[in-house]
Design a protein around this motif. Structure first.
Motif, PDB file in Angstrom:
ATOM      1  N   LEU A  79      38.830  45.963  37.415  1.00 10.14           N
ATOM      2  CA  LEU A  79      39.540  45.262  38.472  1.00 10.14           C
ATOM      3  C   LEU A  79      39.500  43.760  38.218  1.00 10.14           C
ATOM      4  O   LEU A  79      38.434  43.196  37.957  1.00 10.14           O
ATOM      5  CB  LEU A  79      38.908  45.565  39.833  1.00 10.14           C
ATOM      6  CG  LEU A  79      39.408  44.729  41.023  1.00 10.14           C
ATOM      7  CD1 LEU A  79      40.877  45.036  41.320  1.00 10.14           C
ATOM      8  CD2 LEU A  79      38.532  44.971  42.256  1.00 10.14           C
ATOM      9  N   ILE A  80      40.667  43.115  38.294  1.00  3.90           N
ATOM     10  CA  ILE A  80      40.760  41.654  38.298  1.00  3.90           C
ATOM     11  C   ILE A  80      41.542  41.288  39.549  1.00  3.90           C
ATOM     12  O   ILE A  80      42.722  41.628  39.659  1.00  3.90           O
ATOM     13  CB  ILE A  80      41.486  41.104  37.056  1.00  3.90           C
ATOM     14  CG1 ILE A  80      40.759  41.512  35.774  1.00  3.90           C
ATOM     15  CG2 ILE A  80      41.616  39.582  37.134  1.00  3.90           C
ATOM     16  CD1 ILE A  80      41.535  41.164  34.497  1.00  3.90           C
ATOM     17  N   THR A  81      40.904  40.624  40.509  1.00  2.00           N
ATOM     18  CA  THR A  81      41.615  40.251  41.721  1.00  2.00           C
ATOM     19  C   THR A  81      41.542  38.748  41.924  1.00  2.00           C
ATOM     20  O   THR A  81      40.457  38.158  41.971  1.00  2.00           O
ATOM     21  CB  THR A  81      41.103  41.013  42.956  1.00  2.00           C
ATOM     22  OG1 THR A  81      41.819  40.559  44.116  1.00  2.00           O
ATOM     23  CG2 THR A  81      39.600  40.839  43.162  1.00  2.00           C
ATOM     24  N   ALA A  82      42.715  38.138  42.019  1.00  2.00           N
ATOM     25  CA  ALA A  82      42.809  36.685  42.159  1.00  2.00           C
ATOM     26  C   ALA A  82      43.754  36.330  43.295  1.00  2.00           C
ATOM     27  O   ALA A  82      44.394  35.283  43.267  1.00  2.00           O
ATOM     28  CB  ALA A  82      43.294  36.066  40.849  1.00  2.00           C
ATOM     29  N   ALA A  83      43.829  37.202  44.299  1.00  6.56           N
ATOM     30  CA  ALA A  83      44.755  36.972  45.415  1.00  6.56           C
ATOM     31  C   ALA A  83      43.968  36.527  46.642  1.00  6.56           C
ATOM     32  O   ALA A  83      43.544  35.372  46.720  1.00  6.56           O
ATOM     33  CB  ALA A  83      45.577  38.220  45.669  1.00  6.56           C
ATOM     34  N   ARG A  84      43.719  37.436  47.594  1.00  2.89           N
ATOM     35  CA  ARG A  84      43.044  37.066  48.827  1.00  2.89           C
ATOM     36  C   ARG A  84      41.851  37.977  49.074  1.00  2.89           C
ATOM     37  O   ARG A  84      41.835  39.151  48.680  1.00  2.89           O
ATOM     38  CB  ARG A  84      44.002  37.168  50.016  1.00  2.89           C
ATOM     39  CG  ARG A  84      45.367  36.569  49.809  1.00  2.89           C
ATOM     40  CD  ARG A  84      45.338  35.126  49.360  1.00  2.89           C
ATOM     41  NE  ARG A  84      44.838  34.222  50.374  1.00  2.89           N
ATOM     42  CZ  ARG A  84      44.675  32.908  50.177  1.00  2.89           C
ATOM     43  NH1 ARG A  84      44.956  32.382  49.015  1.00  2.89           N
ATOM     44  NH2 ARG A  84      44.213  32.148  51.142  1.00  2.89           N
ATOM     45  N   GLY A  85      40.835  37.428  49.750  1.00  2.00           N
ATOM     46  CA  GLY A  85      39.627  38.193  50.020  1.00  2.00           C
ATOM     47  C   GLY A  85      39.860  39.400  50.896  1.00  2.00           C
ATOM     48  O   GLY A  85      39.145  40.406  50.792  1.00  2.00           O
ATOM     49  N   GLY A  86      40.868  39.334  51.769  1.00  2.00           N
ATOM     50  CA  GLY A  86      41.142  40.440  52.664  1.00  2.00           C
ATOM     51  C   GLY A  86      41.634  41.697  51.991  1.00  2.00           C
ATOM     52  O   GLY A  86      41.690  42.764  52.611  1.00  2.00           O
TER      53      GLY A  86
END
Length: 309
Positions: free
Chosen positions: A219-226
């Motif tokens: 997983l690579i997530t660079a959007a929003r914490g929600g």
């Protein structure tokens, strides 16, 4: 008529000085400070607390300092009849694409394996897979997601993308709509999240999504914490469903010192810095929107409040 500013301290004085230089005929107040509340009709704000705008009854234009605007819309007192604009341009998208490419290569080329071997003084040879054999799935096809897909495809990755509406990108297999999400996830080995945060996408990075990916995905997530269900991420990592996660945005920021993400061996934390807008970009976009607002011209990057982006 006057402008209220509440700006990110990381820019020092450069941002406020740039705004003053670009809008020399405007009265500009800095928060906190002595502000004439009734004079304010334009505000540029960085992550103000809920209810912050209630004492400013004459605000007619609100500008974010970046692309993310979900924290504004979570404020129950946010004036929904006031235009909200954000900062999105090619430079902003390019910085995000750079971040995703960096971490995609990091995981694809198994950099942790070699760092661990070096620390242990082991000559740990390992055969690397070709980029064309690695399937990278990008969720979100706004300006940042589209450029990210194009750059990943240019490097030779097997790229697929998923969004709410139909898109076509050369060299990228595109999926659209909720019903297509399982097919998109089925072969996605490295999942990149660049979605806007809406009621439909909140909590999308959870067990249901991870279970649809190949075992051992990244997983690579660079959007929003929600978007994150944090316990589901930890459970997936501990079970091997996910082999690693790079996380740039969190439900609570800064990430608390006691949070298990800091010490988990397969989690890579960055401090919400994947794509920071340049000072020049913020100044130029905001100044142009103020000029357009004053003249009655269409605004740049106006947010669709119903859609959430």
């Amino acid at each position: 008529m006057a402008i209220l500013t509440w700006l990110h301290t990381a820019y020092g004085d450069d941002l406020i000085n740039g705004i003053r230089s670009s809008l020399p005929d405007e009265t500009i107040y800095e928060w906190p400070g002595d502000v004439a509340h009734n004079e304010i009709d334009v505000a540029i704000l960085f992550r103000m607390p809920p209810g912050f705008l209630k004492p400013f009854p004459n605000v007619k234009l609100i500008s974010a300092t970046g692309a993310g605007i979900d924290h504004y819309l979570l404020d129950p007192d946010f004036p929904r009849d006031v235009p909200l604009v954000r900062v999105v341009d090619h430079d902003f998208a390019a910085r995000m694409a750079d971040y995703v490419l960096c971490w995609t290569l990091f995981h694809h080329r198994d950099v942790p394996h070699f760092l661990k071997a070096q620390k242990e003084r082991r000559w740990a040879y390992k055969i690397m897979r070709s980029a064309s054999d690695v399937t990278v799935g990008v969720m979100g096809l706004g300006q940042m997601g589209r450029l990210t897909c194009e750059r990943l495809a240019f490097l030779g990755y097997d790229v697929r993308a998923w969004s709410r509406s139909e898109h076509q990108i050369k060299g990228v297999r595109c999926y659209a709509g909720k019903d297509a999400l399982p097919d998109f996830l089925r072969d996605t080995e490295i999942l990149v999240n660049l979605l806007p945060l809406t009621a439909e996408t909140r909590g999308i990075l959870g067990k249901k999504t991870f279970d649809r990916m190949p075992h051992g995905g990244v997983l690579i997530t660079a959007a929003r914490g929600g978007h994150l269900i944090e316990n589901d991420v930890l459970d997936a990592l501990d079970s091997g469903r996910l082999s690693a996660a790079t996380i740039d945005a969190f439900p609570v920021e800064p990430l608390p010192e006691t949070h298990p993400f800091w010490t988990h061996p397969n989690v890579y934390v960055t401090p919400h810095c994947s794509s920071t807008a340049s000072c020049a970009t913020i100044v130029d976009t905001f100044a142009e929107n103020v000029r357009r607002f004053r003249s009655g011209a269409p605004l740049l990057n106006e947010v669709d409040l119903a859609a959430g982006y």
